[in-house]
Structures are given as C-alpha cells and as structure tokens.
Design a protein around this motif. Structure first.
Motif, PDB file in Angstrom:
ATOM      1  N   GLN A 107       1.313  12.507  -9.485  1.00  0.00           N
ATOM      2  CA  GLN A 107       0.512  13.720  -9.359  1.00  0.00           C
ATOM      3  C   GLN A 107       1.361  14.952  -9.069  1.00  0.00           C
ATOM      4  OE1 GLN A 107      -2.323  12.859  -6.296  1.00  0.00           O
ATOM      5  NE2 GLN A 107      -3.332  11.219  -7.464  1.00  0.00           N
ATOM      6  N   GLY A 108       2.605  14.747  -8.591  1.00  0.00           N
ATOM      7  CA  GLY A 108       3.417  15.865  -8.144  1.00  0.00           C
ATOM      8  C   GLY A 108       3.995  16.717  -9.251  1.00  0.00           C
TER       9      GLY A 108
ATOM     10  N   GLY B 167       2.887   5.913  -2.928  1.00  0.00           N
ATOM     11  CA  GLY B 167       4.059   6.636  -3.421  1.00  0.00           C
ATOM     12  C   GLY B 167       4.012   6.856  -4.913  1.00  0.00           C
ATOM     13  N   LYS B 168       3.586   5.837  -5.673  1.00  0.00           N
ATOM     14  CA  LYS B 168       3.472   5.990  -7.126  1.00  0.00           C
ATOM     15  C   LYS B 168       2.466   7.060  -7.493  1.00  0.00           C
ATOM     16  CE  LYS B 168       4.717   1.224  -8.384  1.00  0.00           C
ATOM     17  NZ  LYS B 168       4.212  -0.038  -9.012  1.00  0.00           N
TER      18      LYS B 168
ATOM     19  N   ALA C 196       0.832  -1.204   0.000  1.00  0.00           N
ATOM     20  CA  ALA C 196       0.000   0.000   0.000  1.00  0.00           C
ATOM     21  C   ALA C 196       0.864   1.251   0.000  1.00  0.00           C
ATOM     22  CB  ALA C 196      -0.916  -0.012   1.212  1.00  0.00           C
ATOM     23  N   SER C 197       1.949   1.240   0.744  1.00  0.00           N
ATOM     24  CA  SER C 197       2.849   2.391   0.792  1.00  0.00           C
ATOM     25  C   SER C 197       3.460   2.664  -0.581  1.00  0.00           C
ATOM     26  CB  SER C 197       3.951   2.159   1.825  1.00  0.00           C
ATOM     27  OG  SER C 197       4.871   3.229   1.839  1.00  0.00           O
ATOM     28  N   LEU C 198       3.891   1.624  -1.267  1.00  0.00           N
ATOM     29  CA  LEU C 198       4.473   1.793  -2.600  1.00  0.00           C
ATOM     30  C   LEU C 198       3.445   2.315  -3.592  1.00  0.00           C
ATOM     31  CD1 LEU C 198       6.651  -1.459  -2.813  1.00  0.00           C
ATOM     32  CD2 LEU C 198       7.468   0.892  -2.508  1.00  0.00           C
ATOM     33  N   GLN C 199       2.190   1.807  -3.464  1.00  0.00           N
ATOM     34  CA  GLN C 199       1.145   2.266  -4.362  1.00  0.00           C
ATOM     35  C   GLN C 199       0.831   3.738  -4.143  1.00  0.00           C
ATOM     36  OE1 GLN C 199      -0.207   0.625  -6.895  1.00  0.00           O
ATOM     37  NE2 GLN C 199      -1.446   2.446  -7.411  1.00  0.00           N
TER      38      GLN C 199
END
Length: 432
Positions: A174-175, A168-169, A163-166
């Motif tokens: 979006q950034g 992060g992607k 979940a953390s990696l998802q």
C-alpha cells in the motif's frame, strides 16, 4: 519335616510361570501408561485452549478507519496452519485474565490498543532516529502445566510472527513509491513491523515449583491413602487374629476374633478415616511448614487433604477386600499406573491420545490435582477445578462403598469366609 531343601522350589515351573506373567504384565502396563501417554504430545495435541484478544483501537489513515488488530485476529482464527490443534478463543482482556486465573487457558495472544497507530506510524517515520516498533504480546500460563503452556507459547509465537509478516506485506504493497524516502532501517522494519513479547499471564509465587507443587502435593495425598490402606489392611487382619505379624525375627499372633468380610472392611475403613486426620495434617505441615511451599486458604487445604487421603485409602481398601492378594497390584495400577499420566499436570489432557483422555475422566489423581491446583493457584475458585474435585471425591467414595460392601456382603452370604467354620467334634455313642 519333609527333608526337601527350600531352594528346590525354584525348580517348580508354576512358580516361574505365575510370577513371570504377573511381573511381565505389570512391566508392560506401566510402560504403556507412562511412555505411551507422553511419547509425542505435540502430535496428539487437539483443541488446546488459547486466548485471542484484540484490544486494538484502530487508527484513521487517509480518512478511513483501519483496524489491523481485527484483521490479525480474524486471520489467526480462520487459519488452517494449526489445524484442530489450537482452539483459539476470541475474548476481551478481562475475560482472558479470568480464564488464565482459572487455568482454563494455556496461554493467550494479545494485540495491544495502540497496535494500528504504532504500525501506521512506521510509514511516516522520520529520517533520523529509530522508529518505534509495535508489539504483539504472548502470554503464558505455567500454573496450568509447563508442557501445555509451552505448546501454547509455541503456537501463539508462530501466529504472532506470521501476523507481523502479513501486516508488513500489506503495508509495503500500500505504501507505493513514498516508502523510498524512508531510511533503510525503517523499510526493513516495515516488512516485519511487530515485536513479539512473551510475558507470564498468571504469575506464581517462587515457591510454587514452576506450577508443579499442586501435582506433587496431590500425588503425596494419593500415595499416602494407597500405602496406608495396605498397612491398615494387614494390621486389622493381625488384630483380628487372621494373620501373623512379623516384627524382625519375632512372629506375633493374636487369638482369632471371627469377623465377616463386611465387618473387616468397615473396621479398616473407620481406621482409615480417623488416621486421615493425622496424615492430612502432617502432609500440610511438612509441605507448607517445613519445606516452605507457597499456599493460601490453609483451612480449606487441610480439609481437602484429609478428605483426599480418606477417599483414596478407602478406595484402595475396597480393592484389597474384593480382590485379596492381587488387590495391591490393582491398587497400584489404578492409583499410580493409570493416574500419573492422566493427571492433567505434566502433560495436558489435550495432548494425550484418546484412550488416556478417557481414563482421565474418572482417575482419582486428576480430580484431586484439579482441586489442589484451584486452592494453591486460583484463589480457591469453585469453577477452577475445586467443585469438580469435591464432587468426584464424593462419587468415588460412594462407588467404593457400594462396590466394596456389595461384593464382600455377597461373599459372606455365599459362605466364602476367610477361615472355614470349625467342624463339630464327633459325637460318641452313649453307654448302654
């Protein structure tokens, strides 16, 4: 005297064949029950209950409400990575704590209330200092069993990391170019933003054997009932004069008191019920008083211990009365061989093959362990296993009484007495 040397019986093939069959079958069955049940618990896991809590309150980003916690829990719930191995139960924090406190969950994954706000803050981190890192909390529940808790911990940790990696992607995508202004450490952190924290969801006292005292205490109760049944059965037979009693080099024998099989079983059962008061008291005194085992609700623990020994012992006496000498082998298989692997203690039921799960539905050790666990770890809550323990002990006692007295009564009616009736002396003709 026959003049035949005793060791010549070793030449008899039936002696070798009969004992070889019995001991061989016993060795094979114990191997199947013990090794077969635990050889690959990870592969056999099915629907292991694990809590999934989203406490995240979300955050406003660019005029829109963002709830990363909701995205995470929905993603985990829909994920097919674990197949049917994990039964993710979405719930709130209060319900999760209650379920952990009843042993109904082997663990949980919690998304904290500030997860979205902490994660979004990483995208605007200052150019100096270390960015604050959001967390995902993995809760274990050793009271429900170390193996089950370990399996749940592995699954929840993997889910949290994925979940953390998802997340992060998504944040990276979006950034845009604005992220180039972030320091290198912040950009690396943004790719895998969440730290996974492991905590004990239902802490136990240090004198709780890492969640295994309930199992070992229950095992002691069952073994006391089983072994004392063998002792009581033999002593009742000796008291009635049916068997000799060897005490070292001495052989004691009492005059025969004829008793039906039903009467013999009733005498042995009464003796077992009475002595269970003594054994239950000594087991609790030894475990709590001498060894320092952590325990609450001592009056209830004492009553449950006495009843567990009585029911196990009467059940064993029933099998001995019905099957005779082979009954001890049956008792060993039922109360130890099939019971220990299916007790839902060392290995959770959800990690056992289907056959063993079926055995666990009625095996006495599983029912007794559930009740002891509820008393020791879960504040004697009825729906934490205590009610099931009482009900199944009552069912077991009723089944033992019906089976034991029913079969021994049938033996008596058929004239299958333990010692044949003495023949009447031959009548002599009256003198002329």
């Amino acid at each position: 005297m026959s003049g035949i040397h005793p060791f010549r019986v070793l030449r008899a093939k039936p002696l070798w064949i009969a004992n070889g069959v019995i001991t061989g079958v016993l060795a094979l069955l114990f191997t199947v029950f013990y090794v077969g049940a635990n050889i690959d618990p990870v592969d056999h896991v099915k629907n292991l209950p694990v809590g999934l809590v989203n406490a995240d309150k979300g955050a406003a980003v660019g005029g829109k409400q963002v709830d990363l916690g909701k995205q995470i829990t929905e993603s985990i719930k829909k994920s097919t990575a674990s197949g049917d191995k994990i039964d993710w139960k979405v719930m709130d924090e209060k319900e999760m704590k209650e379920e952990l406190g009843k042993g109904k969950l082997y663990g949980a994954l919690v998304v904290p209330h500030d997860f979205t706000s902490s994660t979004v803050a990483l995208t605007g981190a200052a150019t100096t200092g270390t960015p604050a890192r959001p967390t995902l909390t993995v809760l274990t529940n050793q009271s429900a069993g170390s193996v089950g808790s370990g399996l749940a911990r592995t699954a929840t940790t993997q889910a949290a990391e994925s979940a953390s990696l998802q997340v992060g992607k998504e944040l990276t995508a979006q950034g845009g170019t604005g992220q180039e202004k972030l320091p290198a450490a912040a950009r690396v952190l943004l790719a895998d933003p969440a730290a996974v924290i492991v905590e004990d969801g239902h802490p136990l006292d240090s004198h709780s054997g890492l969640g295994l005292t309930a199992f070992y205490y229950a095992l002691v109760l069952v073994v006391c009932g089983m072994l004392s049944a063998n002792v009581i059965s033999g002593q009742v037979d000796h008291a009635l004069g049916y068997t000799h009693n060897d005490m070292g080099p001495l052989r004691l024998h009492r005059p025969l008191i004829r008793a039906t099989r039903v009467q013999t079983l009733a005498i042995a059962g009464t003796l077992m019920a009475g002595l269970s008061l003594l054994m239950g008291s000594l087991v609790m005194a030894g475990a709590v008083g001498l060894m320092g085992m952590h325990a609450a609700h001592l009056p209830l623990l004492w009553l449950y211990s006495v009843c567990a020994i009585a029911v196990s012992g009467i059940g064993a006496l029933t099998l001995l009365a019905v099957f005779g000498t082979p009954g001890m082998l049956v008792v060993t298989l039922v109360f130890i061989g099939m019971a220990v692997p299916t007790a839902n203690a060392t290995t959770p039921l959800q990690a056992l093959p289907g056959f063993y799960r079926f055995l666990a539905e009625f095996e006495p050790l599983r029912q007794i362990t559930g009740g002891i666990r509820a008393i020791l770890y879960y504040d004697a809550q009825a729906d934490a296993g205590l009610t099931r323990g009482w009900v199944m002990m009552a069912v077991g006692l009723a089944a033992a009484a019906l089976f034991g007295f029913g079969v021994t009564g049938w033996y008596d009616r058929k004239g299958l007495h333990r010692i044949p009736a003495e023949k009447e002396p031959a009548k002599t003709a009256a003198p002329a």
